[in-house]
Design an enzyme around this catalytic site. Structure first.
Site, PDB file in Angstrom:
ATOM      1  N   SER A   1      65.824  58.180  37.897  1.00 55.60           N
ATOM      2  CA  SER A   1      64.773  58.700  37.027  1.00 55.60           C
ATOM      3  C   SER A   1      64.885  58.194  35.590  1.00 55.60           C
ATOM      4  O   SER A   1      63.872  57.862  34.963  1.00 55.60           O
ATOM      5  CB  SER A   1      64.797  60.234  37.029  1.00 55.60           C
ATOM      6  OG  SER A   1      63.843  60.758  36.128  1.00 55.60           O
TER       7      SER A   1
ATOM      8  N   LYS B   1      66.152  64.623  31.481  1.00 58.20           N
ATOM      9  CA  LYS B   1      64.836  64.038  31.182  1.00 58.20           C
ATOM     10  C   LYS B   1      64.688  63.858  29.680  1.00 58.20           C
ATOM     11  O   LYS B   1      65.453  64.407  28.893  1.00 58.20           O
ATOM     12  CB  LYS B   1      63.698  64.936  31.692  1.00 58.20           C
ATOM     13  CG  LYS B   1      63.735  65.259  33.174  1.00 58.20           C
ATOM     14  CD  LYS B   1      63.469  64.059  34.043  1.00 58.20           C
ATOM     15  CE  LYS B   1      63.559  64.439  35.529  1.00 58.20           C
ATOM     16  NZ  LYS B   1      63.418  63.264  36.404  1.00 58.20           N
TER      17      LYS B   1
END
Length: 202
Positions: A55, A104
């Site tokens: 990610s 993130k």
């Protein structure tokens, strides 16, 4: 002479066992007093974290396509959602898999409007409400990151820490300069005021 010899050999052995047992209890007691402090530090102050998956590639796990090694980052967990800014990287509980912690980047704050990407189900744009942020992975391939484009704005309460530095690999070790992050053109900063949001909710 024999009885005296037996007694003298028995006494030192008995004393030694008592001292060894006493030292063992002292060591265990000292260790037991440190355990709560270690747990508190790990859960509330700071800890290292292994970054898994693609990610955050290529910013983190740069070698994802060529090795199974994972980047290790340093997470500051003291006041985790205080002073959040666009560009900061955070560790948080996954909205989809609450038992998993994920990493993130924050790209939008409350009051911002975001031009969404697939597979976001709520339309071409999304408003980040009060008490929320919009987070995304770094991977340019949409199918390689599960982020706000799937589950929408994230409550700040899910954030457990701010990622401050890369610890491993050594060639990448150092502080993360989130200040150098350029805000995405997909983010319309401060498009809505708090009063607008409250009016919209009411």
């Amino acid at each position: 002479m024999v009885p005296f010899s037996s007694a003298s050999s028995f006494r030192p052995s008995f004393v030694f066992r008592r001292l060894s047992l006493r030292n063992t209890f002292l060591t265990l007691g000292a260790f037991a007093t440190w355990v709560p402090m270690i747990v508190f530090f790990k859960d509330n102050v700071a800890q290292p974290m292994w970054v898994t998956g693609p990610s955050m590639y290529p910013f983190l796990n740069t070698d994802y396509n060529s090795t199974t090694r994972k980047d290790v980052v340093f997470v500051n967990m003291w006041a985790p959602y205080k002073g959040l800014q666009r560009g900061m990287i955070v560790a948080m509980w996954s909205p989809y898999h609450p038992e998993n912690m994920i990493v993130k980047r924050i790209i939008a704050l409350e009051g911002d409007e975001v031009v969404t990407r697939k597979p976001y189900p709520g339309g071409e744009t999304a408003l980040v409400p009060l008490g929320h942020v919009w987070v995304e992975g770094e991977n340019p391939e949409d199918n390689k990151t599960l982020d706000s484009n799937t589950y929408g704005p994230v409550a700040k309460s899910l954030i457990v820490g701010q990622v401050k530095a890369v610890v491993w690999p050594w060639r990448k070790a150092g502080l993360i300069r989130w200040e150098d992050y350029r805000v995405s053109p997909r983010v319309l900063q401060g498009r809505h005021t708090f009063a607008d949001q409250q009016l919209h909710v009411s």
